[in-house]
Write a protein that holds these residues in place. Structure first.
Motif, PDB file in Angstrom:
ATOM      1  N   MET A   1     -14.983 -18.423   6.329  1.00  0.00           N
ATOM      2  CA  MET A   1     -14.025 -17.226   6.726  1.00  0.00           C
ATOM      3  C   MET A   1     -12.745 -17.629   7.044  1.00  0.00           C
ATOM      4  N   PRO A   2     -11.626 -17.079   6.846  1.00  0.00           N
ATOM      5  CA  PRO A   2     -10.303 -17.146   7.277  1.00  0.00           C
ATOM      6  C   PRO A   2     -10.200 -17.185   8.813  1.00  0.00           C
ATOM      7  N   ILE A   3      -9.368 -17.872   9.253  1.00  0.00           N
ATOM      8  CA  ILE A   3      -8.748 -17.571  10.865  1.00  0.00           C
ATOM      9  C   ILE A   3      -7.783 -16.987  10.899  1.00  0.00           C
ATOM     10  N   ILE A   4      -7.555 -15.913  12.080  1.00  0.00           N
ATOM     11  CA  ILE A   4      -6.467 -15.454  12.017  1.00  0.00           C
ATOM     12  C   ILE A   4      -5.952 -15.994  13.406  1.00  0.00           C
ATOM     13  N   LYS A   5      -4.601 -16.300  13.661  1.00  0.00           N
ATOM     14  CA  LYS A   5      -3.966 -16.848  14.821  1.00  0.00           C
ATOM     15  C   LYS A   5      -3.062 -15.800  15.274  1.00  0.00           C
ATOM     16  N   ILE A   6      -3.563 -14.986  16.244  1.00  0.00           N
ATOM     17  CA  ILE A   6      -2.383 -13.848  16.817  1.00  0.00           C
ATOM     18  C   ILE A   6      -1.689 -14.607  17.810  1.00  0.00           C
ATOM     19  N   LEU A   7      -0.351 -14.374  17.787  1.00  0.00           N
ATOM     20  CA  LEU A   7       0.519 -15.287  18.805  1.00  0.00           C
ATOM     21  C   LEU A   7       0.430 -14.299  20.237  1.00  0.00           C
ATOM     22  N   PRO A   8       0.714 -14.746  21.371  1.00  0.00           N
ATOM     23  CA  PRO A   8       0.653 -13.842  22.493  1.00  0.00           C
ATOM     24  C   PRO A   8       1.619 -12.705  22.037  1.00  0.00           C
ATOM     25  N   HIS A   9       1.072 -11.566  22.908  1.00  0.00           N
ATOM     26  CA  HIS A   9       1.840 -10.295  22.819  1.00  0.00           C
ATOM     27  C   HIS A   9       1.157  -9.559  24.400  1.00  0.00           C
ATOM     28  N   GLY A  58       0.771 -18.520   6.221  1.00  0.00           N
ATOM     29  CA  GLY A  58      -0.061 -17.748   5.621  1.00  0.00           C
ATOM     30  C   GLY A  58       0.298 -16.572   4.414  1.00  0.00           C
ATOM     31  N   TYR A  59       1.493 -16.159   4.646  1.00  0.00           N
ATOM     32  CA  TYR A  59       1.895 -14.995   3.866  1.00  0.00           C
ATOM     33  C   TYR A  59       1.555 -15.102   2.490  1.00  0.00           C
ATOM     34  N   GLN A  60       1.834 -16.168   1.893  1.00  0.00           N
ATOM     35  CA  GLN A  60       1.561 -16.052   0.533  1.00  0.00           C
ATOM     36  C   GLN A  60       0.032 -15.880   0.098  1.00  0.00           C
ATOM     37  N   SER A  61      -0.875 -16.275   0.861  1.00  0.00           N
ATOM     38  CA  SER A  61      -2.377 -16.012   0.829  1.00  0.00           C
ATOM     39  C   SER A  61      -2.853 -14.711   0.693  1.00  0.00           C
ATOM     40  N   LEU A  62      -1.965 -13.764   1.232  1.00  0.00           N
ATOM     41  CA  LEU A  62      -2.438 -12.420   1.354  1.00  0.00           C
ATOM     42  C   LEU A  62      -1.988 -11.463  -0.146  1.00  0.00           C
ATOM     43  N   ASN A  63      -2.877 -10.452  -0.211  1.00  0.00           N
ATOM     44  CA  ASN A  63      -2.419  -9.714  -1.329  1.00  0.00           C
ATOM     45  C   ASN A  63      -0.991  -9.138  -1.452  1.00  0.00           C
ATOM     46  N   ASP A  64      -0.287  -8.930  -2.674  1.00  0.00           N
ATOM     47  CA  ASP A  64       0.882  -8.243  -2.607  1.00  0.00           C
ATOM     48  C   ASP A  64       1.138  -7.060  -2.204  1.00  0.00           C
ATOM     49  N   ALA A  65       2.195  -6.725  -1.391  1.00  0.00           N
ATOM     50  CA  ALA A  65       2.584  -5.465  -1.070  1.00  0.00           C
ATOM     51  C   ALA A  65       2.802  -4.411  -2.053  1.00  0.00           C
ATOM     52  N   GLU A  66       2.170  -3.215  -1.881  1.00  0.00           N
ATOM     53  CA  GLU A  66       2.538  -2.168  -2.746  1.00  0.00           C
ATOM     54  C   GLU A  66       3.918  -1.578  -2.550  1.00  0.00           C
ATOM     55  N   GLU A  67       4.252  -0.796  -3.484  1.00  0.00           N
ATOM     56  CA  GLU A  67       5.648  -0.081  -3.348  1.00  0.00           C
ATOM     57  C   GLU A  67       5.750   0.780  -1.918  1.00  0.00           C
ATOM     58  N   GLU A  68       4.527   1.465  -2.007  1.00  0.00           N
ATOM     59  CA  GLU A  68       4.328   2.407  -0.751  1.00  0.00           C
ATOM     60  C   GLU A  68       4.474   1.789   0.800  1.00  0.00           C
ATOM     61  N   GLU A  69       3.855   0.601   0.812  1.00  0.00           N
ATOM     62  CA  GLU A  69       4.015  -0.324   1.909  1.00  0.00           C
ATOM     63  C   GLU A  69       5.187  -0.760   2.012  1.00  0.00           C
ATOM     64  N   GLU A  70       6.266  -1.413   1.136  1.00  0.00           N
ATOM     65  CA  GLU A  70       7.500  -1.843   1.164  1.00  0.00           C
ATOM     66  C   GLU A  70       8.317  -0.758   1.685  1.00  0.00           C
ATOM     67  N   LEU A  91      -6.903 -10.511   3.709  1.00  0.00           N
ATOM     68  CA  LEU A  91      -7.308 -11.633   4.137  1.00  0.00           C
ATOM     69  C   LEU A  91      -7.894 -12.153   2.736  1.00  0.00           C
ATOM     70  N   ALA A  92      -7.219 -13.456   2.481  1.00  0.00           N
ATOM     71  CA  ALA A  92      -7.843 -14.284   1.184  1.00  0.00           C
ATOM     72  C   ALA A  92      -8.927 -15.342   2.011  1.00  0.00           C
ATOM     73  N   GLN A  93      -8.743 -16.396   1.404  1.00  0.00           N
ATOM     74  CA  GLN A  93      -9.751 -17.630   2.136  1.00  0.00           C
ATOM     75  C   GLN A  93      -8.773 -18.421   2.942  1.00  0.00           C
ATOM     76  N   LYS A  94      -7.490 -18.324   2.945  1.00  0.00           N
ATOM     77  CA  LYS A  94      -6.577 -19.150   3.818  1.00  0.00           C
ATOM     78  C   LYS A  94      -6.471 -18.369   5.069  1.00  0.00           C
ATOM     79  N   ASP A  95      -6.044 -19.291   6.216  1.00  0.00           N
ATOM     80  CA  ASP A  95      -5.919 -19.104   7.597  1.00  0.00           C
ATOM     81  C   ASP A  95      -4.470 -18.363   7.862  1.00  0.00           C
ATOM     82  N   VAL A  96      -4.215 -17.390   8.633  1.00  0.00           N
ATOM     83  CA  VAL A  96      -2.918 -16.873   8.817  1.00  0.00           C
ATOM     84  C   VAL A  96      -2.542 -16.941  10.159  1.00  0.00           C
ATOM     85  N   THR A  97      -1.112 -16.813  10.496  1.00  0.00           N
ATOM     86  CA  THR A  97      -0.866 -16.490  12.005  1.00  0.00           C
ATOM     87  C   THR A  97       0.175 -15.367  11.756  1.00  0.00           C
TER      88      THR A  97
END
Length: 112
Positions: A1-9, A58-70, A91-97
């Motif tokens: 399972m991929p790991i999501i690192k969330i920076l402090p907020h 890890g941006y490149q590992s995510l699905n492509d944004a659809e036009e509506e999202e953009e 999420l795909a198989q890669k970790d993201v921050t």
């Protein structure tokens, strides 16, 4: 399972966090499932920008944004080239921050 690192907020995750989620899960769902209560005023239907995140790694590992999202992202506070709506970023198989921006454009914050 991929790991999501969330920076402090300051509000949602003051110390930052690392969570795991199955591939195929949206970043928003993963955050909410792990008690990181990111705003999602439209209930994850891609109709607002309150769940906007900036994907620092890890941006490149995510699905492509659809036009509506953009189109919606054009209205997000603090837009950057690696911005995504977390409800649409799968999420795909890669970790993201990710970084949750300091502000959102939610005029009536709700307690989801």
């Amino acid at each position: 399972m991929p790991i999501i690192k969330i920076l402090p907020h300051a509000e949602y995750c003051p110390q930052g966090a690392e969570i795991s989620a199955p591939a195929g899960t949206s970043i928003c769902e993963a955050l909410l499932d792990n008690k990181i209560n990111i705003e999602h005023a439209c209930d994850m239907s891609c109709a607002c920008t309150t769940c906007h995140v900036i994907v620092r790694e890890g941006y490149q590992s995510l699905n492509d944004a659809e036009e509506e999202e953009e189109d919606l992202l054009d209205r997000a506070w603090g837009l950057e080239p690696q911005s995504r709506l977390s409800c649409q970023a799968i999420l795909a198989q890669k970790d993201v921050t990710v970084e949750i921006p300091k502000y959102s454009l939610n005029h009536a914050k709700e307690n989801h």
